[in-house]
Scaffold this motif. Structure first.
Motif, PDB file in Angstrom:
ATOM      1  N   ASP A 156      -3.144   7.921  14.097  1.00  0.00           N
ATOM      2  CA  ASP A 156      -3.836   6.709  14.557  1.00  0.00           C
ATOM      3  C   ASP A 156      -4.020   5.776  13.364  1.00  0.00           C
ATOM      4  O   ASP A 156      -5.138   5.517  12.923  1.00  0.00           O
ATOM      5  CB  ASP A 156      -5.186   7.075  15.176  1.00  0.00           C
ATOM      6  CG  ASP A 156      -5.821   5.922  15.927  1.00  0.00           C
ATOM      7  OD1 ASP A 156      -5.169   4.861  16.077  1.00  0.00           O
ATOM      8  OD2 ASP A 156      -6.964   6.063  16.363  1.00  0.00           O
ATOM      9  N   PRO A 157      -2.914   5.270  12.793  1.00  0.00           N
ATOM     10  CA  PRO A 157      -2.981   4.530  11.544  1.00  0.00           C
ATOM     11  C   PRO A 157      -3.676   3.175  11.636  1.00  0.00           C
ATOM     12  O   PRO A 157      -3.941   2.557  10.609  1.00  0.00           O
ATOM     13  CB  PRO A 157      -1.510   4.373  11.146  1.00  0.00           C
ATOM     14  CG  PRO A 157      -0.754   4.466  12.427  1.00  0.00           C
ATOM     15  CD  PRO A 157      -1.545   5.411  13.293  1.00  0.00           C
ATOM     16  N   GLY A 158      -3.996   2.728  12.832  1.00  0.00           N
ATOM     17  CA  GLY A 158      -4.681   1.450  12.975  1.00  0.00           C
ATOM     18  C   GLY A 158      -6.154   1.504  12.625  1.00  0.00           C
ATOM     19  O   GLY A 158      -6.785   0.474  12.389  1.00  0.00           O
ATOM     20  N   VAL A 159      -6.728   2.689  12.602  1.00  0.00           N
ATOM     21  CA  VAL A 159      -8.142   2.857  12.274  1.00  0.00           C
ATOM     22  C   VAL A 159      -8.234   3.263  10.800  1.00  0.00           C
ATOM     23  O   VAL A 159      -7.747   4.317  10.414  1.00  0.00           O
ATOM     24  CB  VAL A 159      -8.804   3.934  13.163  1.00  0.00           C
ATOM     25  CG1 VAL A 159     -10.245   4.140  12.753  1.00  0.00           C
ATOM     26  CG2 VAL A 159      -8.683   3.545  14.624  1.00  0.00           C
ATOM     27  N   VAL A 160      -8.824   2.389  10.004  1.00  0.00           N
ATOM     28  CA  VAL A 160      -8.903   2.621   8.560  1.00  0.00           C
ATOM     29  C   VAL A 160     -10.363   2.576   8.121  1.00  0.00           C
ATOM     30  O   VAL A 160     -11.100   1.659   8.482  1.00  0.00           O
ATOM     31  CB  VAL A 160      -8.101   1.551   7.789  1.00  0.00           C
ATOM     32  CG1 VAL A 160      -8.238   1.740   6.285  1.00  0.00           C
ATOM     33  CG2 VAL A 160      -6.630   1.594   8.196  1.00  0.00           C
ATOM     34  N   VAL A 161     -10.771   3.571   7.371  1.00  0.00           N
ATOM     35  CA  VAL A 161     -12.114   3.628   6.791  1.00  0.00           C
ATOM     36  C   VAL A 161     -11.992   3.230   5.327  1.00  0.00           C
ATOM     37  O   VAL A 161     -11.133   3.729   4.613  1.00  0.00           O
ATOM     38  CB  VAL A 161     -12.713   5.046   6.910  1.00  0.00           C
ATOM     39  CG1 VAL A 161     -14.039   5.133   6.180  1.00  0.00           C
ATOM     40  CG2 VAL A 161     -12.861   5.433   8.368  1.00  0.00           C
ATOM     41  N   ARG A 162     -12.862   2.323   4.893  1.00  0.00           N
ATOM     42  CA  ARG A 162     -12.887   1.888   3.494  1.00  0.00           C
ATOM     43  C   ARG A 162     -14.091   2.500   2.809  1.00  0.00           C
ATOM     44  O   ARG A 162     -15.180   2.524   3.371  1.00  0.00           O
ATOM     45  CB  ARG A 162     -12.983   0.367   3.402  1.00  0.00           C
ATOM     46  CG  ARG A 162     -11.805  -0.343   3.979  1.00  0.00           C
ATOM     47  CD  ARG A 162     -12.006  -1.863   3.944  1.00  0.00           C
ATOM     48  NE  ARG A 162     -10.912  -2.526   4.602  1.00  0.00           N
ATOM     49  CZ  ARG A 162      -9.815  -2.943   3.975  1.00  0.00           C
ATOM     50  NH1 ARG A 162      -9.716  -2.777   2.673  1.00  0.00           N
ATOM     51  NH2 ARG A 162      -8.844  -3.519   4.632  1.00  0.00           N
ATOM     52  N   THR A 163     -13.893   2.971   1.586  1.00  0.00           N
ATOM     53  CA  THR A 163     -14.990   3.531   0.822  1.00  0.00           C
ATOM     54  C   THR A 163     -14.753   3.246  -0.655  1.00  0.00           C
ATOM     55  O   THR A 163     -13.755   2.617  -1.018  1.00  0.00           O
ATOM     56  CB  THR A 163     -15.164   5.041   1.110  1.00  0.00           C
ATOM     57  OG1 THR A 163     -16.404   5.481   0.553  1.00  0.00           O
ATOM     58  CG2 THR A 163     -14.026   5.864   0.574  1.00  0.00           C
ATOM     59  N   THR A 164     -15.644   3.719  -1.488  1.00  0.00           N
ATOM     60  CA  THR A 164     -15.499   3.542  -2.931  1.00  0.00           C
ATOM     61  C   THR A 164     -15.035   4.846  -3.564  1.00  0.00           C
ATOM     62  O   THR A 164     -15.161   5.919  -2.969  1.00  0.00           O
ATOM     63  CB  THR A 164     -16.830   3.133  -3.575  1.00  0.00           C
ATOM     64  OG1 THR A 164     -17.763   4.214  -3.430  1.00  0.00           O
ATOM     65  CG2 THR A 164     -17.392   1.863  -2.946  1.00  0.00           C
TER      66      THR A 164
ATOM     67  N   GLN B 204     -10.740  -0.189  -3.796  1.00  0.00           N
ATOM     68  CA  GLN B 204     -11.314   0.518  -2.653  1.00  0.00           C
ATOM     69  C   GLN B 204     -10.372   1.624  -2.215  1.00  0.00           C
ATOM     70  O   GLN B 204      -9.151   1.493  -2.297  1.00  0.00           O
ATOM     71  CB  GLN B 204     -11.542  -0.423  -1.474  1.00  0.00           C
ATOM     72  CG  GLN B 204     -12.666  -1.385  -1.664  1.00  0.00           C
ATOM     73  CD  GLN B 204     -12.989  -2.079  -0.347  1.00  0.00           C
ATOM     74  OE1 GLN B 204     -12.117  -2.339   0.464  1.00  0.00           O
ATOM     75  NE2 GLN B 204     -14.257  -2.357  -0.148  1.00  0.00           N
ATOM     76  N   VAL B 205     -10.955   2.715  -1.736  1.00  0.00           N
ATOM     77  CA  VAL B 205     -10.168   3.821  -1.193  1.00  0.00           C
ATOM     78  C   VAL B 205     -10.120   3.651   0.323  1.00  0.00           C
ATOM     79  O   VAL B 205     -11.161   3.488   0.971  1.00  0.00           O
ATOM     80  CB  VAL B 205     -10.801   5.181  -1.559  1.00  0.00           C
ATOM     81  CG1 VAL B 205      -9.991   6.322  -0.948  1.00  0.00           C
ATOM     82  CG2 VAL B 205     -10.893   5.338  -3.071  1.00  0.00           C
ATOM     83  N   LEU B 206      -8.919   3.676   0.871  1.00  0.00           N
ATOM     84  CA  LEU B 206      -8.723   3.567   2.313  1.00  0.00           C
ATOM     85  C   LEU B 206      -8.315   4.931   2.845  1.00  0.00           C
ATOM     86  O   LEU B 206      -7.511   5.629   2.230  1.00  0.00           O
ATOM     87  CB  LEU B 206      -7.639   2.545   2.636  1.00  0.00           C
ATOM     88  CG  LEU B 206      -7.758   1.178   1.969  1.00  0.00           C
ATOM     89  CD1 LEU B 206      -6.607   0.281   2.400  1.00  0.00           C
ATOM     90  CD2 LEU B 206      -9.081   0.534   2.281  1.00  0.00           C
ATOM     91  N   VAL B 207      -8.860   5.301   3.997  1.00  0.00           N
ATOM     92  CA  VAL B 207      -8.563   6.590   4.625  1.00  0.00           C
ATOM     93  C   VAL B 207      -8.170   6.324   6.070  1.00  0.00           C
ATOM     94  O   VAL B 207      -8.816   5.525   6.760  1.00  0.00           O
ATOM     95  CB  VAL B 207      -9.793   7.531   4.590  1.00  0.00           C
ATOM     96  CG1 VAL B 207      -9.455   8.876   5.219  1.00  0.00           C
ATOM     97  CG2 VAL B 207     -10.301   7.711   3.170  1.00  0.00           C
TER      98      VAL B 207
ATOM     99  N   MET C 215       0.849  -1.194   0.000  1.00  0.00           N
ATOM    100  CA  MET C 215       0.000   0.000   0.000  1.00  0.00           C
ATOM    101  C   MET C 215       0.877   1.233   0.000  1.00  0.00           C
ATOM    102  O   MET C 215       1.856   1.295   0.733  1.00  0.00           O
ATOM    103  CB  MET C 215      -0.894   0.037   1.240  1.00  0.00           C
ATOM    104  CG  MET C 215      -2.105  -0.815   1.130  1.00  0.00           C
ATOM    105  SD  MET C 215      -3.251  -0.486   2.470  1.00  0.00           S
ATOM    106  CE  MET C 215      -2.578  -1.540   3.720  1.00  0.00           C
ATOM    107  N   ARG C 216       0.495   2.190  -0.817  1.00  0.00           N
ATOM    108  CA  ARG C 216       1.197   3.480  -0.836  1.00  0.00           C
ATOM    109  C   ARG C 216       0.253   4.523  -0.273  1.00  0.00           C
ATOM    110  O   ARG C 216      -0.677   4.961  -0.945  1.00  0.00           O
ATOM    111  CB  ARG C 216       1.607   3.829  -2.260  1.00  0.00           C
ATOM    112  CG  ARG C 216       2.496   5.060  -2.332  1.00  0.00           C
ATOM    113  CD  ARG C 216       3.045   5.269  -3.727  1.00  0.00           C
ATOM    114  NE  ARG C 216       2.073   5.881  -4.616  1.00  0.00           N
ATOM    115  CZ  ARG C 216       1.917   7.192  -4.775  1.00  0.00           C
ATOM    116  NH1 ARG C 216       2.643   8.030  -4.064  1.00  0.00           N
ATOM    117  NH2 ARG C 216       1.025   7.666  -5.615  1.00  0.00           N
ATOM    118  N   TRP C 217       0.465   4.896   0.986  1.00  0.00           N
ATOM    119  CA  TRP C 217      -0.346   5.918   1.632  1.00  0.00           C
ATOM    120  C   TRP C 217       0.117   7.276   1.142  1.00  0.00           C
ATOM    121  O   TRP C 217       1.305   7.541   1.042  1.00  0.00           O
ATOM    122  CB  TRP C 217      -0.220   5.823   3.149  1.00  0.00           C
ATOM    123  CG  TRP C 217      -0.894   4.615   3.692  1.00  0.00           C
ATOM    124  CD1 TRP C 217      -0.305   3.431   4.012  1.00  0.00           C
ATOM    125  CD2 TRP C 217      -2.285   4.459   3.960  1.00  0.00           C
ATOM    126  NE1 TRP C 217      -1.250   2.555   4.467  1.00  0.00           N
ATOM    127  CE2 TRP C 217      -2.482   3.154   4.453  1.00  0.00           C
ATOM    128  CE3 TRP C 217      -3.394   5.293   3.843  1.00  0.00           C
ATOM    129  CZ2 TRP C 217      -3.730   2.669   4.821  1.00  0.00           C
ATOM    130  CZ3 TRP C 217      -4.637   4.805   4.208  1.00  0.00           C
ATOM    131  CH2 TRP C 217      -4.796   3.516   4.691  1.00  0.00           C
TER     132      TRP C 217
END
Length: 62
Positions: free
Chosen positions: A34-42, A26-29, A3-5
């Motif tokens: 707090d990099p352990g909490v990731v939101v996934r969206t389209t 999928q787009v991850l945010v 993954m390239r953040w």
């Protein structure tokens, strides 16, 4: 998984920023502090959100 953040050039140097990555369409945010909490969206949902942000719909939050 590789993954390239990425973060905005407008982000603070102190790490106070949002980062995004794209994995399997999928787009991850996440928040950099707090990099352990990731939101996934389209991509479509992110595009709708960004259009609203560009139009000023969220300016009252700043």
């Amino acid at each position: 998984m590789d993954m390239r953040w990425r973060k905005s050039s407008y982000s603070e140097q102190s790490g106070n920023c949002l980062e995004i990555a794209v994995v399997d369409g999928q787009v991850l945010v996440r928040e950099s502090d707090d990099p352990g909490v990731v939101v996934r969206t389209t991509r479509a949902k992110l595009a709708a959100f960004l259009a609203g942000a560009k139009a000023g719909e969220f300016d009252d939050l700043l």
